[in-house]
Design a protein around this motif. Structure first.
Motif, PDB file in Angstrom:
ATOM      1  N   GLN A   1      43.674  14.030  25.883  1.00 39.18           N
ATOM      2  CA  GLN A   1      45.005  12.833  25.561  1.00 39.18           C
ATOM      3  C   GLN A   1      44.137  11.780  25.226  1.00 39.18           C
ATOM      4  OE1 GLN A   1      48.145  13.193  27.335  1.00 39.18           O
ATOM      5  NE2 GLN A   1      47.754  14.748  28.820  1.00 39.18           N
TER       6      GLN A   1
ATOM      7  N   ARG B   1      52.921  15.896  29.997  1.00 37.29           N
ATOM      8  CA  ARG B   1      51.753  16.998  29.055  1.00 37.29           C
ATOM      9  C   ARG B   1      51.125  18.417  29.559  1.00 37.29           C
ATOM     10  NH1 ARG B   1      50.023  13.205  24.647  1.00 37.29           N
ATOM     11  NH2 ARG B   1      50.477  14.673  23.030  1.00 37.29           N
ATOM     12  N   TRP B   2      50.765  17.649  30.607  1.00 40.48           N
ATOM     13  CA  TRP B   2      50.572  19.151  30.644  1.00 40.48           C
ATOM     14  C   TRP B   2      51.027  20.131  31.636  1.00 40.48           C
ATOM     15  CZ3 TRP B   2      46.652  15.580  34.799  1.00 40.48           C
ATOM     16  CH2 TRP B   2      45.273  15.184  33.818  1.00 40.48           C
ATOM     17  N   GLN B   3      52.102  19.926  30.988  1.00 40.42           N
ATOM     18  CA  GLN B   3      53.323  21.021  32.116  1.00 40.42           C
ATOM     19  C   GLN B   3      53.416  21.298  32.858  1.00 40.42           C
ATOM     20  OE1 GLN B   3      54.151  23.671  28.223  1.00 40.42           O
ATOM     21  NE2 GLN B   3      52.441  22.183  26.987  1.00 40.42           N
TER      22      GLN B   3
ATOM     23  N   VAL C   1      53.085  10.167  32.053  1.00 42.11           N
ATOM     24  CA  VAL C   1      53.545  10.768  30.810  1.00 42.11           C
ATOM     25  C   VAL C   1      52.401  11.792  30.604  1.00 42.11           C
ATOM     26  CG1 VAL C   1      53.137  10.555  28.546  1.00 42.11           C
ATOM     27  CG2 VAL C   1      55.103   9.367  29.237  1.00 42.11           C
ATOM     28  N   ARG C   2      51.091  11.092  30.625  1.00 42.29           N
ATOM     29  CA  ARG C   2      49.628  11.968  30.714  1.00 42.29           C
ATOM     30  C   ARG C   2      49.928  13.269  31.646  1.00 42.29           C
ATOM     31  NH1 ARG C   2      43.837  10.862  32.741  1.00 42.29           N
ATOM     32  NH2 ARG C   2      42.820  11.688  30.461  1.00 42.29           N
TER      33      ARG C   2
ATOM     34  N   LEU D   1      48.165  24.852  25.917  1.00 48.86           N
ATOM     35  CA  LEU D   1      48.073  23.960  26.348  1.00 48.86           C
ATOM     36  C   LEU D   1      47.523  22.762  24.805  1.00 48.86           C
ATOM     37  CD1 LEU D   1      49.449  21.321  28.095  1.00 48.86           C
ATOM     38  CD2 LEU D   1      46.605  21.172  29.451  1.00 48.86           C
ATOM     39  N   ASP D   2      48.130  21.962  24.451  1.00 46.46           N
ATOM     40  CA  ASP D   2      47.544  21.224  23.430  1.00 46.46           C
ATOM     41  C   ASP D   2      46.667  19.367  23.987  1.00 46.46           C
ATOM     42  OD1 ASP D   2      47.745  22.873  21.125  1.00 46.46           O
ATOM     43  OD2 ASP D   2      49.793  22.814  21.504  1.00 46.46           O
ATOM     44  N   ALA D   3      48.215  18.956  24.768  1.00 43.73           N
ATOM     45  CA  ALA D   3      47.784  17.746  25.078  1.00 43.73           C
ATOM     46  C   ALA D   3      46.669  17.632  26.542  1.00 43.73           C
ATOM     47  CB  ALA D   3      48.760  17.176  25.556  1.00 43.73           C
TER      48      ALA D   3
END
Length: 377
Positions: A196, A242-244, A238-239, A191-193
């Protein structure tokens, strides 16, 4: 042989059960009292009294339990006693001098022991946000216990709710992001993001501006606040994406946290829309933040904290996590009926019943795990 150093107890061992039980009792009591089905204490004669206890009674107890950490037992019991005395005073003798003193001592005690640990503890301004938020919540809690003009109370409640939303937004990056990243790493994903930082910084600045504009008496300021909250709601969404979250299907403890964060995004959007248009009732929209976000995230944090500390496994009691769905039902039962022009009474009862049952079951979990340490069932 040297004496073994005494281990300080954690404040959450006392404050979490108190908060869960108070939440389970307060909401159905206030709803039934509103319809004359139960005696109405002076502090619950108006919906604002219910909001006061939701924010400064229930929510601030959870904040205290989570952020105080390990403390000497006399300090914990003193603060808990002040909290309980302030709750009793607000319900039955609002405005009494001893109610004000108890509320001020509790809020001041929490701030005194929490704020210095976060103030200046990090180089980045985002990581120091806990200190001013907790200090502001403590100040508002003390002010709100005073006999104030009725027209000032809603604005003060909105300020407290926005401060709690700021705290939830920030803590999401410190609790949810590393937990999701750790789970994904165990599944062979990266997990890159995570935190954030740019998105988080932008959202915290916008929430700070919303706090300021909410204090202004002009109609334009309300429109500005609405636009700011819409923007933060979108950033929270959005956050979250981005955590999928779809990669956490087999981790119910993480799903509950992510559900609460989804409600934070939805609640901010609803709050913003209600300030921008009269088509959405403000009283209904606020329950996306209070019941949906605040209720679900505090439920998840209390359950997860206790399970990890006592049993070293956030899913050691898997029955507790689906219970959080009741809080989403409670939120929907408060938000949808005004929009669909439905008779409010049965939906209010349904909302109160779902909320109360969820926190009663949480209290059962907290009781069951009260004396267990570091071993799985």
């Amino acid at each position: 042989m040297s004496a073994r150093k005494t281990r300080l107890p954690f404040a959450n061992a006392w404050f979490f059960p108190a908060a869960a039980l108070y939440a389970a009792v307060l909401l159905p009591w206030s709803v039934l009292a509103l319809f004359g089905l139960l005696p109405t204490p002076a502090g619950l004669l108006s919906p604002l009294g219910h909001a006061h206890e939701m924010l400064f009674g229930f929510a601030l107890a959870v904040v205290a339990g989570y952020l105080l950490g390990p403390q000497p037992l006399p300090l914990i019991l003193s603060l808990l006693g002040c909290w309980a005395l302030a709750r009793l005073g607000w319900l039955f003798w609002p405005g009494a001098w001893w109610t004000v003193v108890a509320a001020a001592l509790f809020a001041g005690g929490v701030a005194w022991n929490v704020v210095p640990r976060f103030l200046g503890a990090a180089k980045k301004w985002r990581n120091q946000i806990v200190a001013p938020v907790v200090a502001s919540l403590a100040l508002l809690s003390a002010i709100a216990s005073l006999p104030l003009p009725l027209e000032l109370t809603p604005r003060l409640m909105h300020e407290a709710l926005l401060l709690l939303a700021m705290l939830l937004f920030f803590m999401g990056g410190r609790i949810i992001a590393p937990a999701v990243a750790g789970h994904m790493m165990s599944q062979g994903h990266i997990l890159d993001a995570r935190v954030q930082p740019r998105l988080e910084g932008a959202a915290l600045i916008l929430l700070g501006l919303a706090l300021l504009s909410n204090l202004l008496p002009w109609a334009l300021a309300s429109q500005v606040s609405g636009f700011l909250l819409l923007s933060v709601g979108l950033l929270a969404g959005v956050r979250l994406l981005r955590w999928q979250p779809w990669r956490c299907a087999r981790r119910p403890d993480l799903l509950v946290l992510l559900l609460g964060y989804l409600w934070l995004s939805v609640g901010l959007l609803l709050f913003g829309l209600a300030l921008l248009t009269t088509a959405l009732p403000l009283s209904a929209s606020l329950h996306g933040l209070t019941i949906g976000a605040l209720g679900t995230l505090t439920f998840a944090v209390m359950a997860r904290t206790r399970l990890i500390y006592r049993l070293r496994d956030a899913n050691a009691r898997p029955w507790i996590h689906p219970v959080a769905v009741l809080l989403s039902l409670a939120a929907l039962a408060r938000i949808l009926p005004p929009l669909l022009q439905l008779e409010p009474f049965p939906w209010l009862l349904l909302s109160a019943a779902c909320w109360s049952l969820a926190f009663l079951l949480l209290a059962v979990l907290l009781w069951q795990t009260r004396g267990r340490f570091n071993h799985k069932p």
